[in-house]
Every structure is written in structure tokens, then in C-alpha cells.
Scaffold this active site. Structure first.
Site, PDB file in Angstrom:
ATOM      1  CG  HIS A 280      -1.944   1.011   1.336  1.00  0.00           C
ATOM      2  ND1 HIS A 280      -1.682   2.326   1.662  1.00  0.00           N
ATOM      3  CD2 HIS A 280      -3.294   0.929   1.161  1.00  0.00           C
ATOM      4  CE1 HIS A 280      -2.815   2.999   1.684  1.00  0.00           C
ATOM      5  NE2 HIS A 280      -3.813   2.184   1.373  1.00  0.00           N
ATOM      6  CG  ASP A 357       0.283  -2.508   6.348  1.00  0.00           C
ATOM      7  OD1 ASP A 357      -0.643  -2.599   7.174  1.00  0.00           O
ATOM      8  OD2 ASP A 357       0.158  -1.870   5.279  1.00  0.00           O
ATOM      9  CD  GLN A 360      -6.881  -4.678   3.577  1.00  0.00           C
ATOM     10  OE1 GLN A 360      -7.807  -5.487   3.627  1.00  0.00           O
ATOM     11  NE2 GLN A 360      -7.092  -3.382   3.434  1.00  0.00           N
ATOM     12  CE  LYS A 383      -8.797  -0.411   5.652  1.00  0.00           C
ATOM     13  NZ  LYS A 383      -7.466  -0.558   5.085  1.00  0.00           N
ATOM     14  CB  CYS A 521      -3.761   3.485  -1.635  1.00  0.00           C
ATOM     15  SG  CYS A 521      -4.829   4.919  -1.456  1.00  0.00           S
TER      16      CYS A 521
END
Length: 559
Positions: A280, A357, A360, A383, A521
Site C-alpha cells: 500500500h 503492515d 488487511q 479494518k 492506493c
């Protein structure tokens, strides 16, 4: 339902309309006894792991075919790097979800069209929420999506009750453009259950106050609620200490914090940072800005034609100059699950720090930062069915305490004079000013919600739903899936021949279907596949096979 044959009503695309589906379901179940005691019920309980073993996550291994072919060849002069992924059993290649694209209809090897009853049983098995090793329930018990509003007292009793879950989300009860809302934009943001909404309202109605230091009752309540949420996040990630949990606005702010604190403090000209092609923009731009400021070199792990990181190429990038590896656990654009444990171990073998990260990942699979052994882990509350404007930076406690503060102000100081300031230890040293107290409490409620259902059950259910959706989408004429990794979370990016992605998104919106269309993104990875944008349906625990059927039917009818 399958899309490779016509039904009696003559729909050319093979998809029955909702009324016909209801009629067929009612016809199938009309012979069931009215005496509820005669209806079989079942519960799905996760099995006890054998010999203390950890249950394998459906989306857990993240092993790409290219990595499997290399075996244990990633020995970087450290035996640790040649160990197999702890979730991977030698000789067993994970079955491709998006790679095979096998739908229930295609898997039926008969030359004759199956009866509706047979196909219905097949779908039930596809969407079951059984954890491997548990007892198979009696699938003659009615359950799940096609009985919504038609149950007439008939019910099954699994811990993961899809109808009950859907009822927890008020926003799903509305209509959009004359159709029931189908929310398939979960990779952008998830919807909020009533339990989260009510907890935030309760905070403002009964606890609202600034936290810490005040002597009055409401300050004590607010402080307890805020720090209680931090404790819940610690358990959610299996962090070693509550002091390793820093509240921020979201994943983007967390990455920027690490870049501008640790990165600015420790990196020097010529040092190298490695990211993956899947990232991202939030995990690219902060490092680019830091590289431009300090003369750093940014290197990129390439991805293969399925959207999987190529571990052998990653191994070639690692060197004594590598100081940081920052990568996504699950791609927001493709859904690819990366081999996070392996990537981390390889980085640590040459002395580099690791940031993951997890924006997700956290709503789809259980995360254990101690097993991952990453130095930092970031995610956003919105999220994972929590509020917007709240997120988490996990960091190893000793490392956080060595990092310079990012922002100055109240809460993060120990003592201030005009000549000198001393700072608090983590996490307070990174929480300057009045934070997002109410939404931290809301995030705690969201964690309670998914934990009560069980991340393993959510993972298994979404895996089966992804498999079902992939098979049907691959049968849509002119549709090309972007990202076909063997190990995926619930993201289904595609382009449709003859239509711009924004045209597809607008058409679906007319049918009440919310998807994302654009670059997400994540422009570098989309350009790797020769596209500037995709249509991106993305799944969550409240989505159903009926949602998928409606999506596919709409795509068949686009004009």
C-alpha cells in the site's frame, strides 16, 4: 448457485433470481417435520490441538510455489533462515484458492445436470465453518443464507450463526437504489456491529472524561476503559506486555511514526530499506520521504505472475546494508498472504529490523506477534469492525523505549523545565496530547466481538466463501482476476473486458452492491499486472453466498 447451466425459468446466464431461489429452498425443506425437536441441530467446536500443536490457519502458510521449489535454499549463513515455515508441512503444497478457480459446479464430474437438492447440499458443504479435525455436522439441518426470513422455527445452532452475525450490523438492514445493501468493500473499511456502536455511545453517556491524573470518578472510569482496551489489544496480538501497545490514528500514522522516530534516529546515508511490490502507498511513501532526506536506498521484493513475493529474489536483496524490511502481511489490492514468518527470519538473520503492515490481516486471521517475531506490527481499527481514527502500533518494549519521541506535548513527558525535558517510557512517550479515547474503547469492543466468534472460524468461513466466489467469477465472460496466489484472503480484484472499472462499479451500485473501483492506493502492484485500476469486491464475516450470486448475476447482465 452454479452458472454453467440454465434453470427452468430460462435465465440465460444460469443464475436463478432471488424469488426462484426461495421457492426452490422452500420446496426442498417443505417435507421437514414441523416438530422442532425432530430437526437435527449441531454445534461446531474447535478441536483440541494434538500434542500441543498449533491449529493450521487456512490463510496461514503464505508459501508460494516458487518458494516451495527452492526448499531450504535460503541459508544466509544462519541455520535459522533455512528452517521451513512453521505452518507448512513438508511435501504438502497448499491448495490454490484463486489459482484453481474451481467452483462447486465445475467440481461436479457428472455429465448430467445435478438436481437442485444435490447442488444445495454441495453449497452447504462449501460454506460450512468446520475446523479441520472436527466432526462433520448433519447438513440436512437447514442453515445459512437461503433461509433468511423463511425459517419458520427451523434453525441450526452453530457458534458461528451467520444470520445472527448479520443482524448485529444495523447498516446491512437498509436498501440502496431499491435493493438490499450488499457490502463488498471490506478491504477499504468494515461495518460496525451494534456492540461497538453501543459501547461508544455508553462511553459518551456515562464515562466521558480526559484520562489519567484527574481525581474524579469519570476520569477513573475513562482511564479504566482506555487502558482496558489496550489490554485487549495486547491479548489480541499476543504481545508480551501491555506497554508494547501504542494507540495511533491508524496504520498510516503508525508507519510514519516508526519512519520519523526510529528511522530518522538510526538510519544514515547508504543504508537500505526493503519493501515488497505488494505494498500500500502508506508503506512506500514514508520510506521514500526518509530516503530522500537521509540518502537511503529503497529496494523492492518482486512479485510473480500470481502476485506472490519471490523469496529467492528477496534473499538476493538482503545484505549488511539492509537495516529495515517493511512489508504487508496481506495485500490490500490482491489479497495475497505473504510468508511473514519466513520473511522476518531472513531479515533478522542479517541484523535488520522488521515492520509488518497488518491492516488487511487482523480481520481475517489470528495474529501472534511473538511467533512472527517482528519488531513492529501495525493495524487500523476500522479494518476490524472498529471505529475509524484509531489504530495500533505494536513494538517490542525495549525497542520502543530506545526510540525518540515523535510528537511533543502532554502525557508523553515525565518532567519539563525550560532547560530540559525528560520523557515517559512506552507507550506514553508516543501518545502526546489527548488521544482518541472513545474510539480506543470502541476498538476494544470490536476485538471482543471477533474474539467471541473466533478468528479460526472466521478464517475458515471466509476461505470457503472466497473459493466459492472465485469459481463463479472465473466463469464470467471477459473477466480477468488480478492476483491468483495460492494463499489469499478475501479480496477478488478483477477487470472486465469492454468496461472501465468505474463503469462496473457504478453498475453494481445500481444493484445495491458496494465495491471499490480504482487503484486502491497500490499503484505499483497493479501496474505489475498491466492495469491502472481494478474492481475489488472484498469479503468479511457477514457476507454470504447469496451476496456472491447477486454480484455474479449483475456482472452477467452489465450493459
Amino acid at each position: 448457485m452454479s452458472v454453467n447451466h440454465q434453470h427452468a425459468n430460462g435465465h440465460a446466464n444460469g443464475l436463478p433470481d432471488v424469488k426462484m431461489l426461495e421457492q426452490l429452498a422452500n420446496r426442498f425443506f417443505k417435507t421437514l417435520p414441523n416438530d422442532q425437536s425432530a430437526i437435527p441441530t449441531y454445534r461446531l467446536e474447535p478441536p483440541a490441538p494434538a500434542n500441543g500443536a498449533v491449529l493450521q490457519s487456512v490463510a496461514g502458510s503464505g508459501i508460494s510455489p516458487s518458494a516451495l521449489e527452492q526448499g531450504n535454499s535460503f541459508d544466509l549463513k544462519d541455520p535459522q533462515t533455512s528452517l521451513p515455515d512453521p505452518h507448512f508441512v513438508a511435501g504438502q503444497i497448499p491448495k490454490s484458492v484463486a489459482g484453481s478457480g474451481i467452483s462447486p459446479a465445475i467440481e461436479n464430474k457428472s455429465n448430467t445436470v445435478p438436481s437442485f437438492e444435490e447442488e444445495l447440499q454441495q453449497i452447504l458443504k462449501q460454506i460450512s465453518v468446520i475446523i479441520p479435525g472436527s466432526q462433520l455436522p448433519d447438513f440436512s439441518a437447514p442453515s445459512f443464507y437461503f433461509l433468511a426470513g423463511q425459517q419458520s422455527g427451523i434453525h441450526a445452532q452453530p457458534p458461528f450463526d451467520l444470520n445472527k452475525v448479520r443482524a448485529d450490523f444495523p447498516i446491512l438492514q437498509q436498501q440502496v437504489n431499491g435493493h438490499p445493501l450488499i457490502w463488498l468493500d471490506n478491504a477499504a473499511t468494515t461495518q460496525k456491529p451494534r456492540q461497538v456502536i453501543d459501547r461508544i455511545s455508553q462511553f459518551y453517556e456515562t464515562e466521558n472524561s480526559n484520562i489519567h491524573r484527574a481525581a474524579h470518578e469519570l476520569a477513573a472510569r475513562a482511564t479504566d476503559a482506555y487502558e482496558g482496551a489496550r489490554k485487549k489489544v495486547q491479548g489480541f496480538l499476543n504481545a508480551a506486555s501491555v506497554n508494547e501497545i501504542v494507540f495511533v490514528r491508524g496504520s498510516t500514522e503508525a508507519i510514519n511514526l516508526v519512519a520519523q522516530s526510529w528511522g530518522d534516529q538510526h538510519l544514515k546515508a547508504g543504508d537500505e530499506i526493503i519493501v515488497s511490490h505488494l505494498e500500500h502507498h502508506a508503506n512506500i511513501v514514508p520510506w521514500q520521504q526518509l530516503a530522500a532526506k537521509k540518502g537511503l536506498v529503497l529496494r523492492v521484493i518482486p512479485a510473480d505472475d500470481d502476485g506472490q513475493v519471490i523469496l529467492e529474489e528477496y534473499a538476493k536483496l538482503l545484505s549488511p546494508k539492509t537495516k529495515l524490511v517493511s512489508f504487508t502481511q496481506v495485500s490490500n489490492a490482491l489479497g495475497t498472504v505473504t510468508p511473514a514468518t519466513k520473511i522476518t527470519a531472513m531479515a533478522h538473520a542479517i541484523g535488520a529490523k522488521v515492520l509488518i503492515d497488518g491492516a488487511q490481516a487482523v480481520s481475517h486471521k489470528r495474529v501472534n506477534v511473538q511467533e512472527l517475531d517482528c519488531d513492529w506490527y501495525v493495524f487500523s481499527g476500522h479494518k476490524v469492525f472498529g471505529p475509524t481514527g484509531i489504530g495500533v502500533l505494536y513494538g517490542k518494549e525495549a525497542l520502543l523505549n530506545e526510540m525518540q519521541p515523535w510528537q511533543g506535548g502532554g502525557n508523553m513527558i515525565r518532567e519539563v523545565t525550560f532547560e530540559h525535558t525528560t520523557y515517559q517510557q512506552a507507550p506514553a512517550r508516543f501518545e502526546a496530547g489527548t488521544g482518541n479515547i472513545a474510539d480506543a474503547v470502541g476498538l476494544g469492543a470490536a476485538i471482543d466481538y471477533v474474539s467471541a466468534i473466533g478468528l479460526e472460524l472466521i478464517d475458515q468461513y471466509e476461505h470457503n466463501l472466497l473459493h466459492y466466489a472465485t469459481g463463479l467469477l472465473k466463469q464470467v465472460k471477459g473477466l480477468r482476476l488480478i492476483g491468483t496466489a495460492a494463499d489469499k484472503a478475501g479480496v477478488l480484484s478483477f477487470v472486465l473486458e469492454g468496461f472501465k472499472t468505474e463503469e462496473v462499479g457504478a453498475w453494481l451500485n445500481k444493484q445495491g452492491i458496494a465495491v471499490r473501483s480504482g487503484h486502491h492506493c497500490a499503484q505499483p502492484i497493479l501496474r505489475r499486472f498491466g492495469v491502472e485500476s481494478t474492481v475489488r469486491p472484498s469479503l468479511a464475516l457477514y457476507n454470504t453466498c447469496a451476496d456472491v450470486d447477486t454480484l455474479v448475476q449483475a456482472l452477467q447482465q452489465i450493459h
